[in-house]
Design an enzyme around this catalytic site. Structure first.
Site, PDB file in Angstrom:
ATOM      1  CB  CYS A  31      -0.691   0.032   1.025  1.00 40.42           C
ATOM      2  SG  CYS A  31      -1.960   1.781   1.205  1.00 40.42           S
ATOM      3  CB  CYS A  58      -0.566   2.352   3.890  1.00 45.58           C
ATOM      4  SG  CYS A  58      -1.971   1.833   3.253  1.00 45.58           S
ATOM      5  CG  ASP A  59       3.556   1.380   4.599  1.00 46.82           C
ATOM      6  OD1 ASP A  59       2.733   1.919   5.721  1.00 46.82           O
ATOM      7  OD2 ASP A  59       3.116   0.904   4.562  1.00 46.82           O
TER       8      ASP A  59
END
Ligand code: NAP
Length: 346
Positions: A136, A139-140
């Site tokens: 992701c 997300c990261d």
């Protein structure tokens, strides 16, 4: 089979399932949450979550789901290990056969079983997932400011994630197993026109290097002019093998919705296996499926947004929809019972 009939069973304990559990428990529906094969869902594979509202300093993925579980338990939600292997929806109550061998009976079911990101199968990926390897970018990605990163895939997700990563990373290399992108023309053009993004065609990842302390430090990639080099490498065909230094690797090779147990039921799925919810013309947003009393929330029905916060929102919607359905269903059932004449007392 247990004689108990539940009001609501929630399948899945990721953010969507947990949010549904909080709402259903607060509505006194005593929900039972089946934790599934990946308790806590995909967030447990993420280190820090920085885009979930209410955590200005970010929150660990594991911590977020643990707190969500405690929140649901505080209002009386029960949690049980296991996943649904098959379901029968043609009579009321619905019957669920679990991986544990148990059979549950429930009036309403909320399907929040999520989707699992596909993994490449490269050596070292299990140990490094969440430590420099991610499924992701949204997300990261922000943890990779100034890094050289690699993204695997050639579809719209890979292009979208490459464009997102290009805001943070020094260089973004898209590894694609063929020399022709699957992505839509508009997404492909945007990625091609971004100076920070490079393409490694006919190239695949076969191993990741690093450790949980250092994160990902490098990768072994293979290339072959005819494409699909990893399979050729495994078959002993002569391919070009290179070691590259990378600070982060992102997989974007698609997701598999966890809907196998619904395939033989009347719940409608799209061609990729995602749950189809009711027609948007009838209700602007609903979690109802084609089966009365079965609702769906989160990544199992959403292949567009796939964010923790959208999944949480949909989980709450599913619990509210289930509560309303139960109220009308139980009211109708008691009216039917009342209309049957009681036996005369002697
Ligand atoms: P996808 O379209 O199925 O693309 C997956 C990509 O990963 C393909 O290029 C595929 O290669 C590659 N791949 C699959 N397995 C692989 C493996 N084992 N090793 C290496 N590469 C592998 O999946 P997606 O990109 O996640 O998109 C899913 C759906 O969501 C699509 O309909 C897409 O249009 C949509 N979507 C839209 C947007 C947008 O419009 N903004 C954004 C994201 C997603 P091959 O091409 O060789 O098969």
């Amino acid at each position: 089979m247990s004689e108990q009939v539940r009001d609501v069973v929630i399948a899945g304990s990721g953010v969507a399932g947990l949010s549904a559990a909080v709402y259903a428990a607060r509505a006194d529906l005593n929900p039972l949450v089946l934790e599934g094969d990946e308790p806590g869902g995909q967030l447990t594979l993420t280190t820090d979550v920085e885009n979930y509202l209410g955590f200005p300093d970010g929150v660990g993925g594991m911590e977020l789901v643990q707190q969500g579980k405690e929140q649901a338990e505080r209002f009386g939600a029960e949690f049980q290990y296991g996943s649904i292997e098959s379901a029968t929806f043609d009579s009321q109550p619905k019957e669920l056969s679990l991986s544990t061998g148990e059979t549950l009976r429930t009036r309403a079911l909320i399907v929040a079983t999520g989707a699992s990101a596909r993994w490449v199968g490269a050596d070292g990926e299990t140990a490094l997932m969440g430590n420099g390897l991610s499924t992701c970018a949204t997300c990261d990605g922000a943890f990779h400011r100034g890094d050289d990163v690699v993204i695997v895939g050639g579809g719209d997700s890979a292009m979208e994630e490459a464009l997102f990563l290009a805001k943070f990373a020094d260089t973004v290399t898209v590894l694609h197993r063929r020399d022709d992108l699957r992505a839509s023309e508009i997404m492909a053009t945007r990625a091609r026109e971004n100076d920070a993004i490079e393409f490694a065609w006919n190239t695949e990842l076969v191993a990741l290097h690093g450790s949980s302390e250092e994160g990902v430090t490098g990768a072994t990639v293979v290339s072959h002019p005819d494409g699909y080099p990893a399979a050729k490498y495994a078959d002993g065909v002569d391919v070009e093998v290179s070691e590259i230094a990378v600070g982060g690797v992102f997989y974007a090779i698609g997701h598999e919705p966890n809907t196998d147990f619904l395939r033989d039921t009347p719940v409608e799925l799209d061609d990729s296996g995602y749950v189809l919810t009711a027609d948007a013309d009838e209700s602007w947003a609903t979690t109802e499926t084609a089966v009365d009393g079965v609702f769906a929330a989160g990544d199992v029905m959403d292949h567009a947004y796939q964010q923790a916060i959208t999944a949480a929102g949909m989980g709450s919607m599913a619990a509210l929809d289930a509560e309303e359905w139960l109220n009308s269903h139980l009211a109708a059932a008691s009216e039917t019972a009342a209309s049957v004449p009681a036996e005369a007392d002697d």
